[in-house]
Structure formats: C-alpha cells, structure tokens
Design an enzyme around this catalytic site. Structure first.
Site, PDB file in Angstrom:
ATOM      1  N   LYS A  63     -32.257  21.991  48.770  1.00  0.00           N
ATOM      2  CA  LYS A  63     -33.286  21.641  49.753  1.00  0.00           C
ATOM      3  C   LYS A  63     -32.708  21.513  51.156  1.00  0.00           C
ATOM      4  O   LYS A  63     -33.220  22.091  52.121  1.00  0.00           O
ATOM      5  CB  LYS A  63     -33.977  20.341  49.365  1.00  0.00           C
ATOM      6  CG  LYS A  63     -35.089  19.926  50.315  1.00  0.00           C
ATOM      7  CD  LYS A  63     -35.462  18.469  50.147  1.00  0.00           C
ATOM      8  CE  LYS A  63     -34.318  17.560  50.580  1.00  0.00           C
ATOM      9  NZ  LYS A  63     -34.646  16.131  50.406  1.00  0.00           N
ATOM     10  N   ASP A  93     -39.253  20.681  48.313  1.00  0.00           N
ATOM     11  CA  ASP A  93     -39.182  19.295  47.854  1.00  0.00           C
ATOM     12  C   ASP A  93     -40.419  19.043  46.996  1.00  0.00           C
ATOM     13  O   ASP A  93     -41.135  19.986  46.645  1.00  0.00           O
ATOM     14  CB  ASP A  93     -39.089  18.319  49.042  1.00  0.00           C
ATOM     15  CG  ASP A  93     -40.318  18.376  49.940  1.00  0.00           C
ATOM     16  OD1 ASP A  93     -41.253  19.142  49.638  1.00  0.00           O
ATOM     17  OD2 ASP A  93     -40.345  17.648  50.945  1.00  0.00           O
TER      18      ASP A  93
END
Length: 344
Positions: A246, A265
């Site tokens: 991420k 996410d």
C-alpha cells in the site's frame, strides 16, 4: 491568512495561474490524505509547505492564486539565506506539484464513458487530481499512515517537522518548518526522539527507511525511480523498512510518476467488492489481493487508473467523514479516515 499578521515572513506579491475548477479543487485535493502539510488558514485559503517554502493558495472560478512567504529574520537581523525565486519559477513549481499539464476534465470524460459508477460519483467531486510530491517526504509521511487517520497523521508530521526540520517562518503565531533531511532522521537518536513524539512502532520504520535511503540510493536515487518501470520502483520501495504494497503504491502514484499505481487499503477493497462486485483478494489484503485489485482497476480505467481511484477514494472519504461527524455529534467515537487503516 492576514499578511499584516506576519511581518517577519515578508510575503511576496500574489500571482495567479489559469486553472478552472474542473481541473483542480484545492479543498478536495489538499485534505483527502495525499499530503499532510496543508491547512485551511481562512475560508477558501490553504497554507502549507512546499519545496522548503511556505505558500498560501486560493482559487476563484478560473484561476489559482498564490503567494510565497520569505524566510524570517535570524537573531542578528539578517534574513536567512535562501535562493530567490522569480515568478516564472514559482509558477513552474506549482504547475509541477499539481501536474497541471495533465488535462483532468478529458480524463474524467474517458473514465466516465468506461465506468457508469465513476460517472455518477465524479459529478459531485470534480477537480480531484494526483499531486507530484517530493519522494522522500511522500515516502516517510506514508510510513506514518499505518493504522492511522488523517487528523492524527497530520499532527504527527507537524511534530516531526518541528523537531527535525529547519524553521522557515511564523504566520499568525504559527511556526512553519521544512520537512526534515534524511540525515536528520537517520541519526543515532532519531528513533528514540520519534517515539517520544508519539510515533510508536512507526518510529523504527521512519528512521530505518531514512537511514537505508541515506546509505543506499540517496534522495536523488529515490527521485530517479521516476524513470524506471512501475514494477521495479515498487520492488525497490518494498525493500525498505515499514514499506508494504500500500505505502509503495502511494509513493509510486504521488511521487514517482506511476499513474497506473492503485493504492489498495480497506476503503478501496470495499469499493471493489461492494460497488463493483469484484470478488478479489480472498478474505484479507494479501500481496495477491493488492495485485488483483490493482489489475482490476487498471483494466477498467486504463493507464491513469491511480488518478481515477483517487476520485473515488476522495468521494468515499468525504462521505465517511460526514458519517463520522454525525456519529460524533451523537456521542459516538472517531473512525478511520485515511489510507492508513490496514497494514503498511
């Protein structure tokens, strides 16, 4: 920002760039978790630090207005040494930061033609574009987003800059500092100082990544990842302490010119599963899930999929903030409101 309240800052004259609202909305771009160094200093005015200088930005219908503050005087009465920038250079810095050479309205039309859900959401969220940030600042900031929310991340970055960065000026009794150098954050006592500032386990990752970059690629080598393929840049980033898929994708998208990078996410995962019916990634956000969800959106939106995702993320975040505000007013607690609600 009242200029008369900041005599030591020596504000420059206001300048402007042509920029319609369809191409940029400051309130959406500067408050939605891409950057953590801007605040709404007065209604419609945003003040923050960019390129080692303090700026205030405003918009009207078709122009982006800005002023740049000079550095405050030192104790001996002399202004701190700083490179003087002319108007052409400050224009260039802003155009680069907001990537204004990318025609956003045309992209919105293309994404909307390919995706009816995007078309419906984007109507209420024009002008959401991806920033082009300094890679070191972007990387170390996003390491702080793990299990975190925007207001807390912003406060952490402010403490980081005050403790380790060079003071630039003071406006309305508020001091502004440059983002710290790699050497400042790689020092032997940096981790302990960061823990004392409330960074918790992230202190180890911030100081460790700063040290790894300083002793390896260097700041310039990190910047040069802009010229390598997305997969290679991502691989290099993921080798740094505290950097997972991420965070790597956030840095690739917002600092390293990888417009195809789609940071995933739980917000984005939920969007993919609930709104697009995409049964991707199994039951948790594994590396495979990141890849599958990113590939899904790249197939849907094309080579600037990360930009399209930023629009939906902003819309999802705004709705979440409104619900959180209603919940707080009713006596409830604060929920997650950033890209930092999953593992790094």
């Amino acid at each position: 920002m009242a200029l008369r309240d900041a005599p030591s800052a020596r504000p420059a004259l206001w300048r402007s760039l042509p920029c319609p609202a369809a191409e940029l909305r400051l309130d959406l771009v500067l408050s939605a978790g891409q950057t953590f160094r801007w605040w709404e200093s007065s209604p419609g005015a945003w003040t923050g630090v960019l390129g080692g200088r303090v700026w205030t930005l405003r918009q009207d219908r078709d122009r982006l207005w800005y002023t740049v503050y000079g550095e405050e005087e030192e104790e001996d009465g002399h202004a701190a040494e700083a490179t003087k920038l002319d108007g052409a250079e400050t224009d260039r810095i802003l155009r680069d930061y907001f990537q204004l050479d990318v025609g956003l309205a045309a992209l919105y039309r293309a994404w909307g033609a390919a995706d009816p859900l995007f078309r419906k959401v984007a109507h209420d969220f024009p002008g959401v574009r991806v920033l082009r940030q300094d890679p070191v600042e972007c990387l170390l900031s996003f390491i702080c987003t793990s299990n975190n929310h925007i207001s807390r991340i912003t406060a952490m970055i402010e403490r980081l800059c005050q403790a380790f960065g060079r003071r630039l000026c003071c406006l309305d009794a508020r001091p502004f500092h440059a983002f710290p150098s790699l050497s400042a954050l790689a020092g032997a006592d940096a981790e302990a100082r960061l823990r004392a500032l409330g960074f918790g386990y992230r202190a180890k990752f911030v100081s460790g990544s700063a040290r790894a970059i300083a002793e390896g690629l260097g700041a310039e080598g990190l910047r040069q990842l802009r010229a390598v393929p997305y997969a290679e840049a991502r691989r290099v980033l993921c080798a740094l302490p505290g950097v997972g898929a991420k965070v790597a994708d956030c840095v690739c998208l917002m600092a390293l010119d990888k417009a195809e990078a789609v940071p995933v996410d739980t917000h984005v995962w939920r969007i993919a599963r609930q709104r697009y019916g995409a049964a991707l990634g199994g039951r948790s956000l594994t590396p495979r899930a990141h890849q599958e969800i990113g590939d899904f959106f790249r197939g849907l939106w094309g080579p600037r999929a990360g930009w399209a995702q930023a629009v939906l993320f902003c819309a999802d975040l705004r709705k979440g903030q409104e619900l959180a505000g209603s919940w707080e007013r009713a006596g409830g607690g604060r929920g997650q409101d950033s890209r930092g609600d999953g593992p790094p």
